[in-house]
Scaffold this motif. Structure first.
Motif, PDB file in Angstrom:
ATOM      1  N   GLY A  31       0.803  -1.218   0.000  1.00 58.76           N
ATOM      2  CA  GLY A  31       0.000   0.000   0.000  1.00 58.76           C
ATOM      3  C   GLY A  31       0.836   1.268   0.000  1.00 58.76           C
ATOM      4  N   MET A  32       2.123   1.141   0.246  1.00 56.81           N
ATOM      5  CA  MET A  32       2.990   2.326   0.319  1.00 56.81           C
ATOM      6  C   MET A  32       3.615   2.555  -1.051  1.00 56.81           C
ATOM      7  N   VAL A  33       3.573   3.800  -1.520  1.00 51.46           N
ATOM      8  CA  VAL A  33       4.167   4.092  -2.832  1.00 51.46           C
ATOM      9  C   VAL A  33       5.688   4.074  -2.664  1.00 51.46           C
ATOM     10  N   PRO A  34       6.385   3.240  -3.401  1.00 55.43           N
ATOM     11  CA  PRO A  34       7.819   3.120  -3.148  1.00 55.43           C
ATOM     12  C   PRO A  34       8.616   4.378  -3.507  1.00 55.43           C
ATOM     13  N   ASP A  35       8.300   5.005  -4.616  1.00 54.36           N
ATOM     14  CA  ASP A  35       9.056   6.187  -5.009  1.00 54.36           C
ATOM     15  C   ASP A  35       8.204   7.404  -4.710  1.00 54.36           C
ATOM     16  N   ALA A  36       8.347   7.934  -3.520  1.00 52.96           N
ATOM     17  CA  ALA A  36       7.474   9.023  -3.086  1.00 52.96           C
ATOM     18  C   ALA A  36       8.313  10.078  -2.395  1.00 52.96           C
ATOM     19  N   VAL A  37       7.629  11.022  -1.792  1.00 54.95           N
ATOM     20  CA  VAL A  37       8.321  12.076  -1.059  1.00 54.95           C
ATOM     21  C   VAL A  37       7.730  12.116   0.347  1.00 54.95           C
ATOM     22  N   THR A  38       8.593  12.243   1.334  1.00 60.58           N
ATOM     23  CA  THR A  38       8.096  12.477   2.684  1.00 60.58           C
ATOM     24  C   THR A  38       8.873  13.671   3.246  1.00 60.58           C
ATOM     25  N   THR A  39       8.520  14.108   4.425  1.00 55.48           N
ATOM     26  CA  THR A  39       9.229  15.269   4.986  1.00 55.48           C
ATOM     27  C   THR A  39       9.760  14.937   6.371  1.00 55.48           C
ATOM     28  N   SER A  40      10.778  15.695   6.784  1.00 57.51           N
ATOM     29  CA  SER A  40      11.394  15.493   8.085  1.00 57.51           C
ATOM     30  C   SER A  40      12.065  16.785   8.515  1.00 57.51           C
ATOM     31  N   ILE A  41      12.015  17.064   9.820  1.00 62.17           N
ATOM     32  CA  ILE A  41      12.731  18.234  10.347  1.00 62.17           C
ATOM     33  C   ILE A  41      14.219  17.896  10.386  1.00 62.17           C
ATOM     34  N   CYS A  42      15.056  18.853  10.041  1.00 58.65           N
ATOM     35  CA  CYS A  42      16.511  18.643  10.040  1.00 58.65           C
ATOM     36  C   CYS A  42      16.994  18.265  11.440  1.00 58.65           C
ATOM     37  N   GLY A  43      18.020  17.428  11.501  1.00 57.87           N
ATOM     38  CA  GLY A  43      18.499  16.905  12.784  1.00 57.87           C
ATOM     39  C   GLY A  43      19.746  17.590  13.314  1.00 57.87           C
ATOM     40  N   PHE A  44      20.088  18.746  12.790  1.00 54.62           N
ATOM     41  CA  PHE A  44      21.244  19.447  13.360  1.00 54.62           C
ATOM     42  C   PHE A  44      20.759  20.578  14.275  1.00 54.62           C
ATOM     43  N   CYS A  45      20.606  21.795  13.763  1.00 58.64           N
ATOM     44  CA  CYS A  45      20.399  22.895  14.715  1.00 58.64           C
ATOM     45  C   CYS A  45      18.926  23.143  15.023  1.00 58.64           C
ATOM     46  N   THR A  47      17.053  25.577  14.511  1.00 58.24           N
ATOM     47  CA  THR A  47      16.203  26.335  13.591  1.00 58.24           C
ATOM     48  C   THR A  47      14.991  25.487  13.231  1.00 58.24           C
ATOM     49  N   GLY A  48      15.270  24.188  12.945  1.00 59.89           N
ATOM     50  CA  GLY A  48      14.165  23.279  12.656  1.00 59.89           C
ATOM     51  C   GLY A  48      13.634  23.393  11.245  1.00 59.89           C
ATOM     52  N   CYS A  49      14.545  23.477  10.263  1.00 58.47           N
ATOM     53  CA  CYS A  49      14.119  23.528   8.858  1.00 58.47           C
ATOM     54  C   CYS A  49      13.463  22.201   8.483  1.00 58.47           C
ATOM     55  N   ARG A  50      12.479  22.256   7.573  1.00 59.77           N
ATOM     56  CA  ARG A  50      11.905  20.980   7.118  1.00 59.77           C
ATOM     57  C   ARG A  50      12.474  20.621   5.757  1.00 59.77           C
ATOM     58  N   LEU A  51      12.820  19.337   5.646  1.00 63.01           N
ATOM     59  CA  LEU A  51      13.428  18.836   4.411  1.00 63.01           C
ATOM     60  C   LEU A  51      12.453  17.879   3.741  1.00 63.01           C
ATOM     61  N   LYS A  52      12.459  17.920   2.390  1.00 62.18           N
ATOM     62  CA  LYS A  52      11.658  16.938   1.641  1.00 62.18           C
ATOM     63  C   LYS A  52      12.593  15.806   1.250  1.00 62.18           C
ATOM     64  N   MET A  75      14.655  27.108   2.201  1.00 63.67           N
ATOM     65  CA  MET A  75      16.116  27.213   2.370  1.00 63.67           C
ATOM     66  C   MET A  75      16.643  26.084   3.260  1.00 63.67           C
ATOM     67  N   ALA A  76      17.929  25.792   3.097  1.00 66.42           N
ATOM     68  CA  ALA A  76      18.631  24.915   4.046  1.00 66.42           C
ATOM     69  C   ALA A  76      20.099  25.289   3.998  1.00 66.42           C
ATOM     70  N   CYS A  77      20.804  25.038   5.083  1.00 65.66           N
ATOM     71  CA  CYS A  77      22.247  25.325   5.104  1.00 65.66           C
ATOM     72  C   CYS A  77      22.995  24.055   4.693  1.00 65.66           C
ATOM     73  N   PRO A  78      24.308  24.122   4.534  1.00 64.13           N
ATOM     74  CA  PRO A  78      25.040  22.939   4.049  1.00 64.13           C
ATOM     75  C   PRO A  78      24.822  21.686   4.892  1.00 64.13           C
ATOM     76  N   LYS A  79      24.719  21.831   6.201  1.00 66.37           N
ATOM     77  CA  LYS A  79      24.531  20.633   7.033  1.00 66.37           C
ATOM     78  C   LYS A  79      23.212  19.942   6.684  1.00 66.37           C
ATOM     79  N   GLY A  80      22.160  20.742   6.544  1.00 65.35           N
ATOM     80  CA  GLY A  80      20.856  20.169   6.199  1.00 65.35           C
ATOM     81  C   GLY A  80      20.931  19.423   4.878  1.00 65.35           C
ATOM     82  N   TRP A  81      21.535  20.050   3.881  1.00 60.83           N
ATOM     83  CA  TRP A  81      21.656  19.422   2.563  1.00 60.83           C
ATOM     84  C   TRP A  81      22.405  18.086   2.652  1.00 60.83           C
ATOM     85  N   GLU A  82      23.350  17.996   3.576  1.00 61.31           N
ATOM     86  CA  GLU A  82      24.198  16.798   3.656  1.00 61.31           C
ATOM     87  C   GLU A  82      23.721  15.784   4.701  1.00 61.31           C
ATOM     88  N   SER A  83      22.483  15.944   5.172  1.00 64.66           N
ATOM     89  CA  SER A  83      21.974  15.084   6.257  1.00 64.66           C
ATOM     90  C   SER A  83      22.066  13.588   5.949  1.00 64.66           C
TER      91      SER A  83
END
Ligand SMILES: Nc1nc2c(c(=O)[nH]1)N[C@H]1C(S)=C(S)[C@@H](COP(=O)(O)OP(=O)(O)OC[C@H]3O[C@@H](n4cnc5c(=O)[nH]c(N)nc54)[C@H](O)[C@@H]3O)O[C@H]1N2
Ligand SMILES: Nc1nc2c(c(=O)[nH]1)N[C@H]1C(S)=C(S)[C@@H](COP(=O)(O)OP(=O)(O)OC[C@H]3O[C@@H](n4cnc5c(=O)[nH]c(N)nc54)[C@H](O)[C@@H]3O)O[C@H]1N2
Ligand code: SF4
Ligand SMILES: [Mo]
Length: 728
Positions: A31-45, A47-52, A75-83
């Protein structure tokens, strides 16, 4: 070690050992679409940016910042991009490891790791008393995990003492808010960055430490005055409209001088003071001794500079917001300094309105969650261990015997270490923090760990300085490998999602706590703590009636679809606006609903003043936006490594460097009373003469720092140690 790790991943024997999350078994559920998008809050600082997170066959393969989240707006900073990159490291712990008599680490598997931990801790407790085992928690696991850890350790395993790395970071702000406002309540919402006319940053370098918050400041359309109070001309100070290069720890004198000018000139908000505060008259009398001319020596600032600043921050036609971070919190008198900021906001009526506030920015992704739910300094959900009504309420809601709840507060971090020194603490469990790098005067920390009978470390990587001391090392899943919630700096609760399978036998901290509860024999207390979301609902219920009441949140889906939800959100609330600040009605959380003016004379000298033998004052802090703390995670990304300096640079004023015959990029020795280390000289006029700066990311730096603490908050003062510099 590496050879051992490659052989790992034997078959798992019990249901309990399975990571039950969506991707835990590497399969895509029906029932779960294998190629999909979900979201998560960044795990570094915080600020709490949300990442797709973009998924392929159920696992994340790439990410992009979420354009629709009210925090980061794409927006995201380099750490977020490299999570994701930091998860694939070769030094991940894959299987539990136990130290042998010869000092080597042996792979043991969960089936014996958990019983070993239980047996060793129970033996210690039966020999030395229940309180002889303690834990050190973190601001970097989810709310649900820290609630589980705190409840398990204190209500299940009988521990009394537990603290966390938030002591190194946020204890001062917590104490200041509790004393002044009656609850640990940062009042702001991020929109205040954009809605302010005058922003004052005290001991904060958001251009480096909170880059996306800094972007929010830069998008302020009101042509604001941006003032940075920092001994260094940081990246933030360089792009501000005004830099106040205060002497290190001169802030308290400066803030009192500003208050003096405001009272003298009759620029206080009489109405606000009368309706919503108490203690102002005593404060006004106290301020008589703080005329700008009298604090010049302490602050290093001229009278005119202070007078101009006093006018700017008390202009009744302007919205003034104050923001502080570690330059304030990490100080031997940080609590009073934070309260001096709070006092300025109260006396000018700059609180509870758009673009105002006495605002402490948090550090770690879930420092705010730790402040509310870790069951360390406060009883879970912002309650008080010493309050019988609070204990009865928590016991009833958790359906546990009230006698299981400690009636006294825990020792603070440094007091736990003193307990180890005296032999009162014999067993220690460290979760998601690396104090053998990050603790002040780390040599002492290392030495004291030698006094322990058993040290358990729960971490993602086996190469951390603290893992190197462990008797038992438990492999933890990290961000991206588990579900849960974080609370960001503006009190916004957001969801993190499992998008990767943890490597080897690594389990989420949540899962590890369940195993332990089971083996300890206290799982009856946690019968309903079956999944992160089940625990979220339990802790949300516990907040009912508290200032942080979130009992109106129905679950993760609601958090996801609403762009996170800020506390408070009591039952029956509905979300009319996405940006909410506290104290709009001028009512605080003290019994009489008034905020308190709290003040004290500043101390006359630093805990460790410079001397002929150690003539420089060492400041420490964040070095670059691509380095996170002890770098266990960020050093694993090739991109983040490229963006950081790669060697330990000592920032020193060019005139000091040339007086010592030190050329740019020469090797230097830096010594304090506690040890000496080697770094590369980086002459720069961003530091003042007589001061030097080192980033905290190198494990050597805390060999130098002087272990002094704020008496109210017990937070370490990382930013003022006397050192000598010598050319090598
Ligand atoms: N890239 C990156 N970002 C991070 C982190 C990280 O490790 N890396 N860590 C996160 C965490 S947990 C935290 S707590 C925050 C910290 O964020 P910040 O507090 O902004 O960072 P620091 O560099 O520790 O300290 C801020 C400033 O305090 C100044 N300072 C030192 N002494 C004094 C003083 O006596 N008075 C004044 N006014 N200023 C002084 C320093 O010069 C420094 O520029 O960053 C968070 N964000
Ligand atoms: N000199 C100096 N020292 C400082 C400071 C300073 O300004 N100057 N700042 C202080 C401050 S503000 C802070 S917050 C501290 C930070 O100090 P630490 O908390 O010691 O630093 P981190 O590197 O963030 O450590 C987190 C650890 O948890 C592990 N980890 C990450 N995610 C998970 C997880 O989900 N589960 C588990 N079990 N483990 C995980 C990481 O691998 C890492 O080993 O440093 C303090 N030390
Ligand atoms: S600013 Fe903080 S929360 Fe945002 S992407 Fe960077 S590290 Fe993550
Ligand atoms: Mo921090």
């Amino acid at each position: 070690m590496r050879r051992l790790l490659k052989q790992s991943t034997g078959p798992l024997t019990s249901e309990l050992l399975r990571e039950p999350g969506r991707f835990g078994l590497g399969q895509v559920p029906a029932g779960m679409v294998p190629d999909a998008v979900t979201t998560s809050i960044c795990g570094f600082c915080s600020t709490g940016c949300r990442l797709k997170l973009h998924l392929k066959e159920g696992a994340a393969v790439s990410l992009t910042p979420d354009a629709h989240y009210p925090v980061n707006l794409g927006m995201a900073c380099p750490k977020g991009w490299e999570s994701l990159a930091v998860l694939d490291a070769s030094d991940r712990v894959m299987v539990p490891l136990l130290r042998e008599a010869d000092g080597s680490l042996k792979e043991i598997g969960w089936e014996s790791a958990i019983p070993t931990m239980v047996e060793r801790f129970k033996n210690i407790q039966s020999r030395y008393g229940k309180e002889s085992v303690a834990f050190i928690s973190t601001g970097q696991i989810t709310c649900e995990e820290m609630a589980f850890l705190g409840a398990l350790a204190k209500f299940g395993m009988g521990m009394k003492h537990g603290d966390g790395n938030t002591r190194q970071c946020m204890a001062t702000a917590v104490t200041a808010y509790k004393q002044s406002f009656g609850f640990d309540a940062p009042p702001f919402t991020y929109a205040d960055f954009e809605e302010s006319d005058v922003l004052v940053f005290v001991g904060a370098n958001p251009a480096i430490a909170h880059p996306i918050l800094w972007q929010r400041v830069l998008s302020n359309q009101r042509t604001p005055e941006i003032i940075v109070i920092d001994p260094r001309k940081t990246e933030t100070a360089q792009s501000a409209t005004r830099h106040i290069s205060v002497k290190p720890k001169g802030d308290l004198w400066l803030l009192y001088a500003l208050a003096h000018c405001i009272v003298r000139d009759g620029r206080v908000d009489e109405n606000f003071l009368k309706e919503h505060t108490h203690g102002f008259d005593d404060f006004a009398a106290f301020l008589e001794d703080y005329a700008p001319g009298l604090v010049a020596e302490r602050t290093g600032l001229g009278t005119e500079e202070i007078e101009i600043l006093a006018n700017l921050v008390s202009d009744p036609s302007k919205r003034v917001s104050w923001w502080w971070t570690m330059g304030v919190n990490q100080s031997h008198e940080g609590t009073r300094t934070a309260q001096a900021i709070i006092n300025l906001c109260l006396m000018t009526g700059n609180i509870g309105k758009p673009g105002t506030g006495a605002n402490s920015i948090t550090g770690q992704c879930n420092a705010m969650g730790s402040r509310l739910f870790s069951n360390t300094t406060s009883l879970i959900a912002g309650h008080d261990f010493t309050n019988p009504v609070h204990r009865a309420k928590v016991a009833e809601l958790l359906e546990l015997d009230v006698s299981l709840i400690p009636t006294e507060n825990s020792w603070a971090y440094d007091e736990i270490l003193s307990g180890i020194e005296r032999g009162d603490i014999k067993g220690l469990w460290i979760i998601a923090t690396n104090p053998n790098h990050s603790w002040i005067d780390r040599e002492r920390f290392t030495r004291l760990c030698g006094n322990l009978d058993f040290l358990v470390v729960q971490d993602m990587y086996h190469s951390t300085e603290t893992a190197g001391l462990a008797d038992l090392l438990l492999p933890a899943a990290g961000w991206g490998e588990k579900d849960g919630t974080f609370i960001n700096s503006e009190r916004r609760i957001g969801v993190i999602r499992q998008v990767r399978r943890p490597p080897g036998q690594a389990l989420s901290d949540f899962r590890i706590f369940r195993l332990l509860a089971n083996a300890w024999g206290c799982d009856g207390l946690f019968r309903s703590w079956t999944s992160p979301e089940a625990v979220f609902n339990i802790i949300a219920r516990l907040t009912r009636g508290q200032p942080c009441d979130i009992s109106g949140i129905t679950g993760y889906d609601q958090l996801d679809t609403n762009g996170g939800i800020q506390w408070p959100f009591p039952a029956g609330s509905f979300l009319a606006i996405r940006e909410r600040r506290l104290f709009e009605d001028g009512r605080f959380f003290t019994p009489d609903q008034r905020a308190k003016f709290i003040f004290d004379r500043p101390s006359e000298r630093l805990p460790e003043p410079v001397s002929d033998s150690f003539p420089f004052l060492l400041l420490t802090g964040r070095g670059s936006s691509s380095q996170w703390h002890t770098q266990t995670r960020t050093s694993k990304s090739a991109i983040l490594r490229k963006l950081s300096p790669g060697e330990l640079l000592l920032e020193i004023h060019p005139q000091d460097a040339s007086a010592l015959g030190i050329a740019s990029h020469a090797k230097v020795r830096i010594s304090s009373q506690r040890g000496s280390i080697v770094a590369i000289a980086f002459p720069t006029a961003t530091v003042q003469r007589g001061q030097v700066f080192l980033p905290m990311h190198d494990p050597e730096v805390n060999r130098l720092t002087h272990g002094s603490f704020d008496p109210d908050s017990r937070q370490p003062s990382y930013k003022a140690s006397a050192v000598a510099i010598e050319k090598l």
